[in-house]
Design a protein around this motif. Structure first.
Motif, PDB file in Angstrom:
ATOM      1  N   GLY A   1       0.811  -1.204   0.000  1.00 43.77           N
ATOM      2  CA  GLY A   1       0.000   0.000   0.000  1.00 43.77           C
ATOM      3  C   GLY A   1       0.847   1.257   0.000  1.00 43.77           C
ATOM      4  O   GLY A   1       0.454   2.290  -0.556  1.00 43.77           O
ATOM      5  N   ALA A   2       2.020   1.183   0.605  1.00 40.41           N
ATOM      6  CA  ALA A   2       2.872   2.368   0.708  1.00 40.41           C
ATOM      7  C   ALA A   2       3.585   2.701  -0.596  1.00 40.41           C
ATOM      8  O   ALA A   2       3.722   3.872  -0.952  1.00 40.41           O
ATOM      9  CB  ALA A   2       3.900   2.162   1.819  1.00 40.41           C
ATOM     10  N   LEU A   3       4.044   1.701  -1.337  1.00 44.84           N
ATOM     11  CA  LEU A   3       4.900   1.964  -2.493  1.00 44.84           C
ATOM     12  C   LEU A   3       4.274   1.609  -3.838  1.00 44.84           C
ATOM     13  O   LEU A   3       4.504   2.288  -4.834  1.00 44.84           O
ATOM     14  CB  LEU A   3       6.222   1.191  -2.344  1.00 44.84           C
ATOM     15  N   LEU A   4       3.497   0.555  -3.894  1.00 48.02           N
ATOM     16  CA  LEU A   4       2.940   0.113  -5.169  1.00 48.02           C
ATOM     17  C   LEU A   4       1.620   0.806  -5.518  1.00 48.02           C
ATOM     18  O   LEU A   4       1.381   1.186  -6.663  1.00 48.02           O
ATOM     19  CB  LEU A   4       2.699  -1.402  -5.139  1.00 48.02           C
ATOM     20  N   LEU A   5       0.764   0.961  -4.523  1.00 51.87           N
ATOM     21  CA  LEU A   5      -0.615   1.327  -4.814  1.00 51.87           C
ATOM     22  C   LEU A   5      -0.874   2.812  -5.111  1.00 51.87           C
ATOM     23  O   LEU A   5      -1.695   3.122  -5.982  1.00 51.87           O
ATOM     24  CB  LEU A   5      -1.509   0.870  -3.660  1.00 51.87           C
TER      25      LEU A   5
ATOM     26  N   LYS B   1      -4.000   6.947  -8.149  1.00 54.93           N
ATOM     27  CA  LYS B   1      -4.015   8.253  -8.818  1.00 54.93           C
ATOM     28  C   LYS B   1      -4.434   8.108 -10.279  1.00 54.93           C
ATOM     29  O   LYS B   1      -5.212   8.925 -10.811  1.00 54.93           O
ATOM     30  CB  LYS B   1      -2.631   8.899  -8.723  1.00 54.93           C
ATOM     31  N   ALA B   2      -3.959   7.057 -10.935  1.00 50.60           N
ATOM     32  CA  ALA B   2      -4.260   6.859 -12.353  1.00 50.60           C
ATOM     33  C   ALA B   2      -5.741   6.588 -12.576  1.00 50.60           C
ATOM     34  O   ALA B   2      -6.349   7.157 -13.491  1.00 50.60           O
ATOM     35  CB  ALA B   2      -3.424   5.710 -12.903  1.00 50.60           C
ATOM     36  N   VAL B   3      -6.351   5.730 -11.764  1.00 49.22           N
ATOM     37  CA  VAL B   3      -7.774   5.422 -11.989  1.00 49.22           C
ATOM     38  C   VAL B   3      -8.666   6.574 -11.557  1.00 49.22           C
ATOM     39  O   VAL B   3      -9.736   6.802 -12.151  1.00 49.22           O
ATOM     40  CB  VAL B   3      -8.191   4.113 -11.279  1.00 49.22           C
ATOM     41  N   ARG B   4      -8.242   7.343 -10.563  1.00 54.88           N
ATOM     42  CA  ARG B   4      -9.063   8.473 -10.127  1.00 54.88           C
ATOM     43  C   ARG B   4      -9.066   9.602 -11.158  1.00 54.88           C
ATOM     44  O   ARG B   4      -9.999  10.402 -11.202  1.00 54.88           O
ATOM     45  CB  ARG B   4      -8.569   8.990  -8.776  1.00 54.88           C
TER      46      ARG B   4
ATOM     47  N   GLN C   1     -14.043   6.440  -8.251  1.00 56.34           N
ATOM     48  CA  GLN C   1     -13.815   6.557  -6.821  1.00 56.34           C
ATOM     49  C   GLN C   1     -13.155   5.282  -6.298  1.00 56.34           C
ATOM     50  O   GLN C   1     -13.359   4.188  -6.846  1.00 56.34           O
ATOM     51  CB  GLN C   1     -15.135   6.792  -6.084  1.00 56.34           C
ATOM     52  N   VAL C   2     -12.367   5.401  -5.245  1.00 61.83           N
ATOM     53  CA  VAL C   2     -11.646   4.252  -4.688  1.00 61.83           C
ATOM     54  C   VAL C   2     -11.985   4.092  -3.218  1.00 61.83           C
ATOM     55  O   VAL C   2     -11.932   5.058  -2.446  1.00 61.83           O
ATOM     56  CB  VAL C   2     -10.116   4.411  -4.862  1.00 61.83           C
ATOM     57  N   SER C   3     -12.341   2.877  -2.847  1.00 57.82           N
ATOM     58  CA  SER C   3     -12.522   2.514  -1.441  1.00 57.82           C
ATOM     59  C   SER C   3     -11.391   1.555  -1.082  1.00 57.82           C
ATOM     60  O   SER C   3     -11.226   0.512  -1.725  1.00 57.82           O
ATOM     61  CB  SER C   3     -13.882   1.835  -1.238  1.00 57.82           C
ATOM     62  N   LEU C   4     -10.586   1.919  -0.076  1.00 55.74           N
ATOM     63  CA  LEU C   4      -9.373   1.170   0.245  1.00 55.74           C
ATOM     64  C   LEU C   4      -9.544   0.383   1.536  1.00 55.74           C
ATOM     65  O   LEU C   4     -10.003   0.908   2.552  1.00 55.74           O
ATOM     66  CB  LEU C   4      -8.189   2.129   0.379  1.00 55.74           C
TER      67      LEU C   4
ATOM     68  N   LEU D   1      -6.230  -0.113 -13.461  1.00 60.71           N
ATOM     69  CA  LEU D   1      -5.539  -0.353 -12.197  1.00 60.71           C
ATOM     70  C   LEU D   1      -4.373  -1.315 -12.396  1.00 60.71           C
ATOM     71  O   LEU D   1      -3.252  -1.068 -11.923  1.00 60.71           O
ATOM     72  CB  LEU D   1      -6.521  -0.917 -11.167  1.00 60.71           C
ATOM     73  N   VAL D   2      -4.616  -2.420 -13.107  1.00 62.28           N
ATOM     74  CA  VAL D   2      -3.556  -3.417 -13.345  1.00 62.28           C
ATOM     75  C   VAL D   2      -2.413  -2.796 -14.134  1.00 62.28           C
ATOM     76  O   VAL D   2      -1.226  -3.008 -13.825  1.00 62.28           O
ATOM     77  CB  VAL D   2      -4.129  -4.649 -14.071  1.00 62.28           C
ATOM     78  N   GLU D   3      -2.736  -2.023 -15.159  1.00 61.49           N
ATOM     79  CA  GLU D   3      -1.682  -1.404 -15.974  1.00 61.49           C
ATOM     80  C   GLU D   3      -0.838  -0.438 -15.150  1.00 61.49           C
ATOM     81  O   GLU D   3       0.396  -0.424 -15.262  1.00 61.49           O
ATOM     82  CB  GLU D   3      -2.319  -0.670 -17.159  1.00 61.49           C
ATOM     83  N   ALA D   4      -1.485   0.354 -14.297  1.00 60.90           N
ATOM     84  CA  ALA D   4      -0.743   1.317 -13.471  1.00 60.90           C
ATOM     85  C   ALA D   4       0.116   0.594 -12.432  1.00 60.90           C
ATOM     86  O   ALA D   4       1.256   1.005 -12.158  1.00 60.90           O
ATOM     87  CB  ALA D   4      -1.711   2.273 -12.785  1.00 60.90           C
ATOM     88  N   LEU D   5      -0.408  -0.464 -11.847  1.00 59.30           N
ATOM     89  CA  LEU D   5       0.370  -1.246 -10.877  1.00 59.30           C
ATOM     90  C   LEU D   5       1.584  -1.894 -11.554  1.00 59.30           C
ATOM     91  O   LEU D   5       2.679  -1.945 -10.971  1.00 59.30           O
ATOM     92  CB  LEU D   5      -0.503  -2.319 -10.244  1.00 59.30           C
TER      93      LEU D   5
END
Length: 314
Positions: free
Chosen positions: A103-107, A112-115, A120-123, A287-291
């Motif tokens: 969550g700290a480095l990858l996500l 940011k990309a999907v938003r 909207q994102v629920s974490l 999301l997958v592409e950005a990750l």
């Protein structure tokens, strides 16, 4: 044509154990339950439920149909939730799970990309068992997960698993440790050391450490336990023990600790993103592409900074 009511009736009979109990659970009359079951059995020209004086149970054919019925009903529930989000909020909400270090480095760059596209994102943050339960309960659209030697994620065909990053497990020891001068440290050299472990002895890293040490016929002795990797480095620097830490969790190592690669069997965790196959295909694909892009950046940074045995900042 099959109807959803018929599938609901089959599911209720399987769960409740009788037609009368299924009728109560669905707020139907028992003749209505009997009617829908009869239409379903006529469609397949087969007996799906065996009725007796002690209740009702699915036949072999009924049991074969049940998981498909449950999948259809669950898929419809997810579709309703997504459409209601769009209707009520004007946007889709993507429910994402992550474990702390990812969550700290990858996500963050991926969120940011999907938003940017109005999603909207629920974490949800939690350890691996919490994330897997959330995925199986269909409470999460996607989650960052990991596996290690001997571990299985055990997710069904409703999920796609996209590999992202190989995260090596590294030895952290005091800077004046007798093995700090080595570029690679044999685990058997640490058989008499105390270890700083995770708060939960069943933690995946602790299980891998036990497995690796068992190859050299010893069990690591844990002097202290914590789930805070900054605390781990602090205790190691103070000489309280050594530790096995994922590369992703190291951040920038303290100057008063030595980080070394272990010899022997490769110790690493494979980080992936598990994605539920839903109608939210566009947002999960982004999301997958950005990750994937962020994981590649981290991998290149590690390659540039890490020497043969020493490790630079994350």
């Amino acid at each position: 044509m099959l109807e959803l009511r018929q599938l609901n009736v089959l599911k209720a009979i399987a769960q409740e154990g009788s037609l009368a109990a299924a009728a109560r659970a669905l707020h139907y009359t028992q003749p209505t339950i009997t009617h829908h079951l009869g239409v379903l059995e006529a469609h397949f020209d087969a007996r799906l439920v065996r009725r007796g004086p002690r209740g009702a149970a699915l036949t072999e054919l009924g049991a074969a149909l049940l998981p498909h019925a449950e999948a259809v009903l669950e898929r419809l529930r997810l579709a309703e939730r997504e459409v209601r989000d769009l209707a009520e909020r004007g946007t889709h909400t993507l429910h994402i799970g992550t474990f702390p270090t990812a969550g700290a480095l990858l996500l963050p760059p991926a969120v940011k990309a999907v938003r940017r596209d109005g999603v909207q994102v629920s974490l949800v943050e939690g350890e691996l068992p919490v994330l897997l339960r959330g995925l199986r309960a269909r409470e999460l659209h996607a989650a960052l997960v990991f596996s290690q030697p001997g571990d299985r994620l055990d997710l069904d065909d409703d999920f796609e698993l996209h590999p992202l990053l190989t995260d090596p497990l590294l030895l952290v020891m005091p800077e004046d440790h007798r093995c700090a001068a080595l570029t690679h440290v044999p685990l058997e050299e640490l058989r008499d050391d105390d270890w700083i472990g995770s708060a939960d002895p069943r933690d995946p890293c602790d299980r891998v450490l036990s497995w690796a040490c068992a190859q050299y016929s010893f069990e690591p002795v844990h002097a202290l336990r914590t789930d805070d990797y900054a605390v781990v480095q602090g205790f190691v620097a103070a000489g309280a023990g050594v530790a096995l830490v994922p590369r992703l969790a190291l951040g920038t190592p303290r100057e008063d600790v030595a980080v070394r690669k272990p010899t022997g069997p490769p110790l690493a965790r494979e980080i992936s993103v598990a994605v539920l196959r839903t109608t939210a295909a566009r947002s999960t694909r982004e999301l997958v592409e950005a990750l994937t892009l962020q994981a590649e950046r981290i991998g290149r940074r590690w390659s540039d900074l890490d020497g043969p045995g020493t490790v630079g900042p994350a």
